[in-house]
Design an enzyme around this catalytic site. Structure first.
Site, PDB file in Angstrom:
ATOM      1  N   ASP A  17       0.842  -1.297  -0.242  1.00 33.51           N
ATOM      2  CA  ASP A  17       0.015  -0.135  -0.063  1.00 33.51           C
ATOM      3  C   ASP A  17       0.796   1.396  -0.200  1.00 33.51           C
ATOM      4  O   ASP A  17       0.834   2.354   0.836  1.00 33.51           O
ATOM      5  CB  ASP A  17      -1.075   0.176   1.150  1.00 33.51           C
ATOM      6  CG  ASP A  17      -1.982  -0.980   1.182  1.00 33.51           C
ATOM      7  OD1 ASP A  17      -1.970  -1.833   0.176  1.00 33.51           O
ATOM      8  OD2 ASP A  17      -2.925  -1.136   2.132  1.00 33.51           O
ATOM      9  N   ASP A  55      -4.410  -0.872  -1.953  1.00 32.51           N
ATOM     10  CA  ASP A  55      -6.000  -0.590  -1.364  1.00 32.51           C
ATOM     11  C   ASP A  55      -6.787   0.166  -2.386  1.00 32.51           C
ATOM     12  O   ASP A  55      -6.417   1.168  -3.182  1.00 32.51           O
ATOM     13  CB  ASP A  55      -5.848   0.558  -0.028  1.00 32.51           C
ATOM     14  CG  ASP A  55      -6.827   0.105   0.952  1.00 32.51           C
ATOM     15  OD1 ASP A  55      -7.235  -0.923   1.155  1.00 32.51           O
ATOM     16  OD2 ASP A  55      -7.230   0.931   1.664  1.00 32.51           O
ATOM     17  N   HIS A  57     -10.791   1.057  -3.122  1.00 34.91           N
ATOM     18  CA  HIS A  57     -12.116   1.019  -2.717  1.00 34.91           C
ATOM     19  C   HIS A  57     -13.035   1.551  -3.401  1.00 34.91           C
ATOM     20  O   HIS A  57     -12.978   2.544  -3.900  1.00 34.91           O
ATOM     21  CB  HIS A  57     -12.313   1.638  -1.437  1.00 34.91           C
ATOM     22  CG  HIS A  57     -11.469   1.061  -0.154  1.00 34.91           C
ATOM     23  ND1 HIS A  57     -11.462  -0.129   0.036  1.00 34.91           N
ATOM     24  CD2 HIS A  57     -10.556   1.782   0.728  1.00 34.91           C
ATOM     25  CE1 HIS A  57     -10.580  -0.495   1.282  1.00 34.91           C
ATOM     26  NE2 HIS A  57     -10.197   0.682   1.605  1.00 34.91           N
ATOM     27  N   HIS A  61     -17.797   2.847   0.435  1.00 36.84           N
ATOM     28  CA  HIS A  61     -17.189   1.720   0.997  1.00 36.84           C
ATOM     29  C   HIS A  61     -17.411   1.636   2.419  1.00 36.84           C
ATOM     30  O   HIS A  61     -17.550   2.678   3.146  1.00 36.84           O
ATOM     31  CB  HIS A  61     -15.672   1.528   0.894  1.00 36.84           C
ATOM     32  CG  HIS A  61     -15.186   0.197   1.353  1.00 36.84           C
ATOM     33  ND1 HIS A  61     -14.332   0.083   2.610  1.00 36.84           N
ATOM     34  CD2 HIS A  61     -15.114  -1.011   0.628  1.00 36.84           C
ATOM     35  CE1 HIS A  61     -13.967  -1.134   2.495  1.00 36.84           C
ATOM     36  NE2 HIS A  61     -14.515  -1.941   1.609  1.00 36.84           N
ATOM     37  N   HIS A  90     -10.668   6.985   1.506  1.00 41.67           N
ATOM     38  CA  HIS A  90      -9.214   6.982   1.013  1.00 41.67           C
ATOM     39  C   HIS A  90      -9.224   5.994   0.004  1.00 41.67           C
ATOM     40  O   HIS A  90     -10.041   5.210  -0.071  1.00 41.67           O
ATOM     41  CB  HIS A  90      -8.441   6.654   2.384  1.00 41.67           C
ATOM     42  CG  HIS A  90      -8.552   5.177   2.904  1.00 41.67           C
ATOM     43  ND1 HIS A  90      -9.577   4.950   3.645  1.00 41.67           N
ATOM     44  CD2 HIS A  90      -8.175   3.762   2.338  1.00 41.67           C
ATOM     45  CE1 HIS A  90      -9.622   3.673   4.049  1.00 41.67           C
ATOM     46  NE2 HIS A  90      -8.815   2.974   3.297  1.00 41.67           N
ATOM     47  N   LYS A 115      -7.131  -4.682  -3.112  1.00 44.27           N
ATOM     48  CA  LYS A 115      -7.756  -5.396  -2.069  1.00 44.27           C
ATOM     49  C   LYS A 115      -8.823  -4.282  -1.584  1.00 44.27           C
ATOM     50  O   LYS A 115      -8.839  -2.961  -1.716  1.00 44.27           O
ATOM     51  CB  LYS A 115      -7.010  -5.650  -0.777  1.00 44.27           C
ATOM     52  CG  LYS A 115      -6.000  -4.733  -0.389  1.00 44.27           C
ATOM     53  CD  LYS A 115      -4.969  -5.402   0.597  1.00 44.27           C
ATOM     54  CE  LYS A 115      -4.187  -4.289   1.081  1.00 44.27           C
ATOM     55  NZ  LYS A 115      -4.907  -3.159   1.896  1.00 44.27           N
ATOM     56  N   CYS A 160      -2.067  -3.037   7.685  1.00 51.34           N
ATOM     57  CA  CYS A 160      -2.168  -3.920   6.548  1.00 51.34           C
ATOM     58  C   CYS A 160      -0.950  -4.671   6.443  1.00 51.34           C
ATOM     59  O   CYS A 160      -0.884  -6.046   6.270  1.00 51.34           O
ATOM     60  CB  CYS A 160      -2.257  -3.091   5.324  1.00 51.34           C
ATOM     61  SG  CYS A 160      -3.875  -2.451   5.445  1.00 51.34           S
TER      62      CYS A 160
END
Ligand SMILES: [Zn+2]
Length: 212
Positions: A17, A55, A57, A61, A90, A115, A160
């Protein structure tokens, strides 16, 4: 357990990330998160095999405080799969915040694992979503490629990176966290909790310079 490891065809580095939103100026900035970028660039150059995570989204989310009326970032809610910390919006798909830091230079990375794509579940770990059951497929990739030893670096150390390291260990990989190539958020002593948990699982936190 050795504190150093040689790197060869069995080894993979997972870079977690390194995205604009997790760096200073971003929506969910990890303090001094950008400091790891040159460290990771040098580290990754020493690995033949590198995987990046991102990451990623959708808008609205479940992990965003803004999705829940009257809720604020860093509060916790009871999601269907257990407690879920709420974050500022984010890493929204296809935004600048979700892009990798522009100084990140790992051209030989073979795979990018995205993810947190499902609107109704968060995913800290690169291996399993936060229900700890839904796989991302990364275990299968790593096994098929024959990797046995995983090094982890990136953001954030206590979320994470931690969850990824714990899942990797439970899957039977040998795991090292390169701690000077990570930075933490440190909510309610979560950095100390991460170190204790990793130690209990037999995951050494090492320095990049101690890589053989
Ligand atoms: Zn997220």
């Amino acid at each position: 357990m050795t504190e150093t490891a040689a790197r060869g065809d069995d080894d993979v580095l997972i870079v977690v990330d390194i995205q604009n939103d997790f760096c200073p100026g971003g929506a969910l900035a990890v303090p001094r998160g950008d400091e790891v970028v040159p460290i990771i660039n040098r580290l990754a150059a020493r690995f033949r095999n590198v995987v990046l995570t991102q990451d990623w989204h959708p808008r609205g989310h479940l992990s965003f405080a803004s999705t829940h009326r009257g809720r604020k970032p860093y509060e916790s809610i009871a999601a269907s799969y257990g407690p879920q910390v709420l974050w500022p919006d984010h890493c929204v798909q296809e935004t600048r915040g979700a892009a990798f830091h522009e100084q990140l230079h790992v051209p030989h990375a073979a795979l990018i694992v995205r993810k947190g794509i499902d609107k109704s579940i968060d995913s800290y770990s690169a291996f399993y979503e936060n229900d700890r059951k839904t796989p991302t497929g990364l275990v299968g990739y790593l096994r098929e490629r024959g990797f046995t030893r995983i090094h982890l670096a990136g953001l954030a150390f206590d979320f994470c990176v931690r969850y990824s390291a714990e899942d990797a260990r439970r899957e039977g990989f040998e795991v090292f966290v390169v701690e000077d190539a990570c930075r933490g958020i440190d909510i309610e002593n979560s950095v100390a909790g991460t170190r204790a948990s990793l130690m209990a699982l037999g995951v050494p936190c090492i320095a990049a310079q101690n890589l053989a």
